[in-house]
Design an enzyme around this catalytic site. Structure first.
Site, PDB file in Angstrom:
ATOM      1  N   ASP A  10       0.785  -1.250   0.000  1.00 21.87           N
ATOM      2  CA  ASP A  10       0.000   0.000   0.000  1.00 21.87           C
ATOM      3  C   ASP A  10       0.819   1.305   0.000  1.00 21.87           C
ATOM      4  O   ASP A  10       0.484   2.233   0.754  1.00 21.87           O
ATOM      5  CB  ASP A  10      -0.970   0.008   1.202  1.00 21.87           C
ATOM      6  CG  ASP A  10      -1.984  -1.127   1.183  1.00 21.87           C
ATOM      7  OD1 ASP A  10      -1.942  -1.953   0.251  1.00 21.87           O
ATOM      8  OD2 ASP A  10      -2.809  -1.201   2.122  1.00 21.87           O
ATOM      9  N   ASP A  48      -4.549  -0.885  -1.818  1.00 19.35           N
ATOM     10  CA  ASP A  48      -5.833  -0.739  -1.133  1.00 19.35           C
ATOM     11  C   ASP A  48      -6.789  -0.136  -2.169  1.00 19.35           C
ATOM     12  O   ASP A  48      -6.445   0.869  -2.821  1.00 19.35           O
ATOM     13  CB  ASP A  48      -5.620   0.204   0.068  1.00 19.35           C
ATOM     14  CG  ASP A  48      -6.541  -0.078   1.236  1.00 19.35           C
ATOM     15  OD1 ASP A  48      -6.827  -1.251   1.518  1.00 19.35           O
ATOM     16  OD2 ASP A  48      -6.961   0.904   1.896  1.00 19.35           O
ATOM     17  N   HIS A  50     -10.761   0.540  -2.605  1.00 21.48           N
ATOM     18  CA  HIS A  50     -12.137   0.520  -2.110  1.00 21.48           C
ATOM     19  C   HIS A  50     -13.123   1.151  -3.086  1.00 21.48           C
ATOM     20  O   HIS A  50     -12.837   2.208  -3.643  1.00 21.48           O
ATOM     21  CB  HIS A  50     -12.234   1.303  -0.793  1.00 21.48           C
ATOM     22  CG  HIS A  50     -11.359   0.790   0.300  1.00 21.48           C
ATOM     23  ND1 HIS A  50     -11.403  -0.507   0.748  1.00 21.48           N
ATOM     24  CD2 HIS A  50     -10.410   1.414   1.061  1.00 21.48           C
ATOM     25  CE1 HIS A  50     -10.528  -0.664   1.738  1.00 21.48           C
ATOM     26  NE2 HIS A  50      -9.903   0.484   1.939  1.00 21.48           N
ATOM     27  N   HIS A  54     -17.470   2.553   0.745  1.00 13.88           N
ATOM     28  CA  HIS A  54     -17.035   1.308   1.399  1.00 13.88           C
ATOM     29  C   HIS A  54     -17.421   1.311   2.883  1.00 13.88           C
ATOM     30  O   HIS A  54     -17.394   2.354   3.545  1.00 13.88           O
ATOM     31  CB  HIS A  54     -15.506   1.160   1.260  1.00 13.88           C
ATOM     32  CG  HIS A  54     -15.004  -0.179   1.675  1.00 13.88           C
ATOM     33  ND1 HIS A  54     -14.355  -0.388   2.874  1.00 13.88           N
ATOM     34  CD2 HIS A  54     -15.076  -1.390   1.064  1.00 13.88           C
ATOM     35  CE1 HIS A  54     -14.039  -1.679   2.969  1.00 13.88           C
ATOM     36  NE2 HIS A  54     -14.458  -2.305   1.881  1.00 13.88           N
ATOM     37  N   HIS A  83     -10.800   6.752   1.743  1.00 15.32           N
ATOM     38  CA  HIS A  83      -9.425   6.688   1.223  1.00 15.32           C
ATOM     39  C   HIS A  83      -9.322   5.620   0.135  1.00 15.32           C
ATOM     40  O   HIS A  83     -10.122   4.687   0.095  1.00 15.32           O
ATOM     41  CB  HIS A  83      -8.433   6.373   2.359  1.00 15.32           C
ATOM     42  CG  HIS A  83      -8.630   5.002   2.930  1.00 15.32           C
ATOM     43  ND1 HIS A  83      -9.622   4.707   3.847  1.00 15.32           N
ATOM     44  CD2 HIS A  83      -8.000   3.828   2.687  1.00 15.32           C
ATOM     45  CE1 HIS A  83      -9.576   3.425   4.143  1.00 15.32           C
ATOM     46  NE2 HIS A  83      -8.610   2.858   3.445  1.00 15.32           N
ATOM     47  N   LYS A 108      -7.005  -5.096  -2.855  1.00 17.39           N
ATOM     48  CA  LYS A 108      -7.749  -5.618  -1.713  1.00 17.39           C
ATOM     49  C   LYS A 108      -8.683  -4.547  -1.178  1.00 17.39           C
ATOM     50  O   LYS A 108      -8.457  -3.359  -1.385  1.00 17.39           O
ATOM     51  CB  LYS A 108      -6.777  -6.095  -0.624  1.00 17.39           C
ATOM     52  CG  LYS A 108      -5.873  -4.995  -0.114  1.00 17.39           C
ATOM     53  CD  LYS A 108      -4.840  -5.521   0.853  1.00 17.39           C
ATOM     54  CE  LYS A 108      -3.957  -4.415   1.349  1.00 17.39           C
ATOM     55  NZ  LYS A 108      -4.646  -3.345   2.084  1.00 17.39           N
ATOM     56  N   CYS A 153      -1.902  -2.834   7.701  1.00 14.48           N
ATOM     57  CA  CYS A 153      -1.804  -3.731   6.543  1.00 14.48           C
ATOM     58  C   CYS A 153      -0.500  -4.524   6.505  1.00 14.48           C
ATOM     59  O   CYS A 153      -0.503  -5.698   6.139  1.00 14.48           O
ATOM     60  CB  CYS A 153      -2.052  -2.955   5.263  1.00 14.48           C
ATOM     61  SG  CYS A 153      -3.799  -2.448   5.163  1.00 14.48           S
TER      62      CYS A 153
HETATM   63  C1  VGL Z   1      -4.695   0.559   5.771  1.00 15.03           C
HETATM   64  C2  VGL Z   1      -6.326   1.347   7.158  1.00 15.03           C
HETATM   65  C3  VGL Z   1      -7.267   1.231   6.156  1.00 15.03           C
HETATM   66  C4  VGL Z   1      -3.247   0.203   5.577  1.00 15.03           C
HETATM   67  C5  VGL Z   1      -5.629   0.427   4.755  1.00 15.03           C
HETATM   68  O1  VGL Z   1      -2.786   0.150   4.404  1.00 15.03           O
HETATM   69  O2  VGL Z   1      -2.550  -0.025   6.596  1.00 15.03           O
HETATM   70  N1  VGL Z   1      -5.060   0.997   6.963  1.00 15.03           N
HETATM   71  N2  VGL Z   1      -6.900   0.766   4.959  1.00 15.03           N
HETATM   72 ZN    ZN Z   2      -8.312   0.839   3.396  1.00 11.51          ZN
END
Ligand code: VGL
Ligand code: ZN
Length: 199
Positions: A10, A48, A50, A54, A83, A108, A153
């Protein structure tokens, strides 16, 4: 010797300063991550990803604020600012990330009702992303993790990688944390106890 893969978690605009869910110093890791990318034979990236609206977005829960935790079908779920919406600038990789050698990009968090911190399983801990099967089928037995965020993550990916039977290390200087209510210290302890090598 079995193969090893670098998994870059990410490294996206929304997790870097100026982004919707900015992680302190998130952009500082990019040069080190680029170095890791150039020194590994196999590179996988996660993104990431979404849909708008979401279920992990606080904006979908009237009366709730970002960073609060609620109970959902699969257990506790922290609510986040909107996000990494599919196709948005915030969901793109950091512009300096040298991603071209990546052999796979695993997206994901695309199911509207389930969040997915881990690169291996969604937050219900049962829905696989397919990454474990992909690595197994390619004879990759060892994974090295870097990216954002250490305590979400990256951490959940490392724990699931151990559960899937991989040898796992996390390059801590190539990660940055969100650190909500001591989550970084807790995740560091949990990873160490699970047998993750913290470099
Ligand atoms: C993440 C919160 C929500 C991450 C992703 O990449 O750590 N944290 N979505
Ligand atoms: Zn996320």
């Amino acid at each position: 010797m079995a193969d090893k893969a670098l998994i870059v978690i990410d490294v996206q605009n929304d997790f870097c300063p100026g982004g919707a869910l900015a992680v302190d110093g998130g952009d500082e890791i990019v040069p080190l991550v680029n170095h890791l990318i150039s020194s590994h034979d196999h590179v996988v990236l996660t993104q990431d990803w979404h849909p708008a609206g979401h279920a992990s977005f606080a904006s979908q829960h009237p009366g709730r604020e970002p960073f609060e935790t609620i109970e959902v079908d699969y257990g506790p779920q922290t609510l986040w600012p909107d996000h990494c919406v599919q196709g948005s600038k915030g969901a793109e990789f950091h512009p300096d990330l040298e991603w071209t050698r990546a052999e796979l990009v695993i997206r994901k968090g695309f199911r509207p009702e389930i969040d997915s911190y881990s690169a291996f399983f969604e937050n219900d801990h049962t829905t696989p992303t397919g990454l474990g099967g992909y690595l197994n089928e390619r004879g990759i037995a060892e994974v090295v993790l870097a990216g954002l965020a250490t305590d979400y993550c990256v951490g959940f990916s490392a724990l699931d990688a151990v559960k899937c039977g991989f040898k796992v290390s996390v390059v801590m200087p190539a990660c940055r944390a969100i650190d909500l209510n001591g989550s970084l210290a807790a995740m560091t302890d949990t990873m160490r106890a699970a047998g993750v090598h913290l470099l």
